[in-house]
Design an enzyme around this catalytic site. Structure first.
Site, PDB file in Angstrom:
ATOM      1  N   HIS A  96       0.854  -1.188   0.000  1.00 18.47           N
ATOM      2  CA  HIS A  96       0.000   0.000   0.000  1.00 18.47           C
ATOM      3  C   HIS A  96       0.889   1.236   0.000  1.00 18.47           C
ATOM      4  O   HIS A  96       1.779   1.393   0.845  1.00 18.47           O
ATOM      5  CB  HIS A  96      -0.924   0.008   1.213  1.00 18.47           C
ATOM      6  CG  HIS A  96      -2.062  -0.951   1.091  1.00 18.47           C
ATOM      7  ND1 HIS A  96      -2.643  -1.569   2.182  1.00 18.47           N
ATOM      8  CD2 HIS A  96      -2.728  -1.420   0.003  1.00 18.47           C
ATOM      9  CE1 HIS A  96      -3.629  -2.349   1.764  1.00 18.47           C
ATOM     10  NE2 HIS A  96      -3.703  -2.274   0.450  1.00 18.47           N
ATOM     11  N   GLU A 128       2.053   3.603   3.072  1.00 20.40           N
ATOM     12  CA  GLU A 128       2.556   2.960   4.282  1.00 20.40           C
ATOM     13  C   GLU A 128       4.083   2.878   4.238  1.00 20.40           C
ATOM     14  O   GLU A 128       4.687   1.813   4.243  1.00 20.40           O
ATOM     15  CB  GLU A 128       1.881   1.597   4.433  1.00 20.40           C
ATOM     16  CG  GLU A 128       0.370   1.747   4.570  1.00 20.40           C
ATOM     17  CD  GLU A 128      -0.422   0.447   4.495  1.00 20.40           C
ATOM     18  OE1 GLU A 128       0.196  -0.638   4.528  1.00 20.40           O
ATOM     19  OE2 GLU A 128      -1.668   0.522   4.393  1.00 20.40           O
ATOM     20  N   HIS A 157       2.564  -3.867   6.773  1.00 25.35           N
ATOM     21  CA  HIS A 157       1.574  -2.811   6.526  1.00 25.35           C
ATOM     22  C   HIS A 157       1.585  -1.837   7.705  1.00 25.35           C
ATOM     23  O   HIS A 157       2.277  -2.043   8.706  1.00 25.35           O
ATOM     24  CB  HIS A 157       0.174  -3.410   6.352  1.00 25.35           C
ATOM     25  CG  HIS A 157      -0.024  -4.090   5.035  1.00 25.35           C
ATOM     26  ND1 HIS A 157      -0.641  -3.496   3.958  1.00 25.35           N
ATOM     27  CD2 HIS A 157       0.327  -5.337   4.612  1.00 25.35           C
ATOM     28  CE1 HIS A 157      -0.660  -4.334   2.938  1.00 25.35           C
ATOM     29  NE2 HIS A 157      -0.072  -5.458   3.309  1.00 25.35           N
ATOM     30  N   GLU A 177       0.825  -5.098  11.021  1.00 27.68           N
ATOM     31  CA  GLU A 177       0.373  -3.713  10.947  1.00 27.68           C
ATOM     32  C   GLU A 177       1.205  -2.918  11.951  1.00 27.68           C
ATOM     33  O   GLU A 177       1.052  -3.065  13.169  1.00 27.68           O
ATOM     34  CB  GLU A 177      -1.118  -3.601  11.262  1.00 27.68           C
ATOM     35  CG  GLU A 177      -2.024  -4.257  10.237  1.00 27.68           C
ATOM     36  CD  GLU A 177      -2.240  -3.398   8.990  1.00 27.68           C
ATOM     37  OE1 GLU A 177      -1.712  -2.261   8.960  1.00 27.68           O
ATOM     38  OE2 GLU A 177      -2.936  -3.860   8.069  1.00 27.68           O
TER      39      GLU A 177
END
Length: 557
Positions: free
Chosen positions: A99, A102, A234, A307
């Protein structure tokens, strides 16, 4: 009437006949927005890779997975002691910036590069890891999106790639919704090109996902996937997630209970190390077509989404945390990363399954691992050949002859998996069908055990000439270690467990030859095998290592 300049006609014809030309490569960005210069731009990442190879040529090699939509190379770095060789060692893949916004995930991978190269020869733990593993790091999987996000001098909060969507002015596909496992299912993505989670026109429609797919597929060597663990970085939320995102079910049919136990054990242990919250992906929300679902669902690679910082709800920069935290938040994952790399040779060990799952053969047939049907071209069966498949239920008035349910997951080795119009439509007929395992090294002098699940089902017209047989050895020197024979009675399909002592084969490299035969005339015969494991008999001394050797061949299941 619209007039078209003559000079434009050839261009329009080329577009109509060949499709839109590939875009010229966009200019790379020189710097991040003010105050964020500590983050690495795409060109600065390439410079890091080049410098790493220059400083550590004996353990680092740079190569490209291919080009992005706008023509940027998707660079990867391999780190291993014999970096120019393809050794038979567990492989690990770490991927950042799927992404675009990020950017801290790129910094995580730059940190890993420095950790593993600078630590080699200085840290005994890291030296052993580099000597015994092949580690692939992709710091920027979405270079076009990453550069676009910062190109204006201010952050655009861009998530997708930069591929135009025909018939609309919307640009970009969410790469983490474009992978081919459960693509477009389960309300976990959007079909609207303007949506931030747009999944693309089809699975693999984005060149960036195809580049990752092709590389991972290329690591299947003679039926064996060499990559054993995947880090999918991420941000943000401080979460550590295992598959799946597409379903709330903990252990759906696309996952085995043993794999789930390993994923949970590994995830929770790593979360203890870095302070993240461990969970199944769908505990956050439903999503589908994502990277780790494909790497696990297609290749059975233990795969985790990290994450990174900050936690949800914190006023700490969201997707753009202050550069002052980069060192702290990348270092925070050091212990967890090293732990998973070390466990990659046998992830089931973390769930207490090491005794039976860490041997040279552990196959639940959920993915292709190198078995070959009719390996010698001598099979005589006219139907019902072995196949790695999801079986369909077949029944007679006397009972079930082929079961749809398997001991783990949804696939098994079965004879003629389709149901057909009658129970005998796809059973074994006319003779013998065989399937051959990869080569299995039983190193050292310790005792070895073979364990598998099976059934042999048949009608009352069967006899002892019908059988399910397992032989061990090598061409020209086979020994029968297990046989189940038919008889003149109805026998329905019930899964059983067989355990065989292979100690006589210690120190040898052998294969398993599994055969099913209908030799009693036109009788109804079905057979199935699942969860085949060869492992060191518990309580025996370990002498030497174990591995599945690479076996050349074609016709792999």
């Amino acid at each position: 009437m619209l007039r078209i300049a003559p000079a434009i006609v050839p261009v329009l014809l080329a577009v109509l006949l060949l499709g839109a030309p590939a875009p010229a490569k966009a200019a790379d960005v020189d710097e991040f927005p003010a105050g964020y210069e500590a983050y690495h731009t795409y060109s600065e990442v390439v410079e890091v890779l080049d410098q790493t190879v220059q400083r550590y040529p004996h353990i680092a090699r740079k190569f490209s997975l291919g080009k992005s939509y706008e023509g940027r190379e998707i660079w990867a770095l391999k780190i291993s002691d014999n970096v120019a060789q393809d050794e038979d060692e567990p492989e690990i893949l770490s991927v950042g910036l799927i992404h675009a916004r990020e950017h801290i995930t790129t910094e995580m991978n730059v940190y890993l590069i420095r950790l593993l190269t600078e630590g080699y020869g200085n840290s005994p733990r890291i030296t052993e890891i580099v000597n015994s593993r092949e580690i692939f790091i992709v710091p920027v999987a979405n270079p076009d999106g990453g550069e676009w996000d910062i190109a204006s001098g201010a952050f655009r909060k861009w998530r997708k790639n930069r591929q135009p969507n025909p018939g609309t002015t919307a640009v970009g596909t969410d790469l983490n919704r474009n992978f081919g496992f459960k693509w477009g299912c389960c309300k976990g993505s959007s079909a609207k090109p303007s949506a931030i989670k747009y999944r693309g026109a089809s699975a693999w429609s984005a060149p960036e996902t195809r580049r990752l797919r092709d590389f991972i597929n290329s690591r299947v060597v003679n039926g064996q996937q060499q990559i054993k663990a995947v880090f999918n970085w991420h941000s943000y939320g401080e979460l550590l997630m295992w598959p799946y995102g597409y379903t709330k079910t903990d252990v759906p049919k696309t996952m085995s209970a043993d794999d789930h136990a390993a994923l949970v054990a590994l995830g929770r242990r790593m979360a203890q190390m870095n302070g993240y919250r461990p969970m199944q992906g769908s505990d956050l929300y439903i999503y589908s077509g994502d990277f780790t679902a494909w790497t696990y669902g297609r290749h059975r690679i233990v795969s985790f989404t990290f994450e990174m910082y900050p936690p949800h709800g914190a006023k700490a920069g969201g997707f753009y945390p202050n550069p002052s935290v980069i060192e702290r938040e990348t270092e925070r994952n050091r212990t967890a990363v090293l732990y998973l790399i070390e466990q990659a040779d046998c992830p089931h060990r973390a769930a207490g399954l090491g005794a039976t799952h860490c041997g040279p053969l552990n196959d639940d047939f959920e993915t292709s691992r190198g078995w070959r049907v009719d390996p010698f071209g001598t099979d005589t069966a006219t139907s019902g050949a072995w196949a790695r498949a999801i079986p369909q239920k077949t029944s007679t008035p006397a009972g079930v002859k082929q079961r749809a349910a398997v001991p783990s997951g949804q696939r098994a080795l079965v004879t003629g998996p389709r149901a057909g119009r009658s129970a005998g439509a796809h059973d074994v007929d006319g003779g013998r069908t065989s399937v051959l395992s990869p080569a299995v090294r039983l190193t050292g002098s310790a005792s070895w055990t073979l364990r598998f699940r099976y059934y042999l089902a048949h009608g009352a017209n069967s006899s002892s000439d019908d059988y399910l047989r397992v032989r061990v050895g090598a061409p020209g020197d086979w020994r029968t270690v297990f046989i189940a024979r038919g008889r003149a009675a109805e026998r329905n399909a019930h899964w059983r467990t067989a355990t065989v002592d292979l100690s006589d084969f210690a120190g040898q490299t052998v294969q398993l030859l599994i055969e099913a035969a209908d030799n009693a005339g036109p009788s109804l015969v079905e057979a199935a095998v699942d969860d085949v494991r060869v492992y060191r008999t518990p309580g025996t001394a370990a002498v030497g290592g174990t591995e599945i050797s690479r076996l050349a061949g074609v016709g792999l299941l």
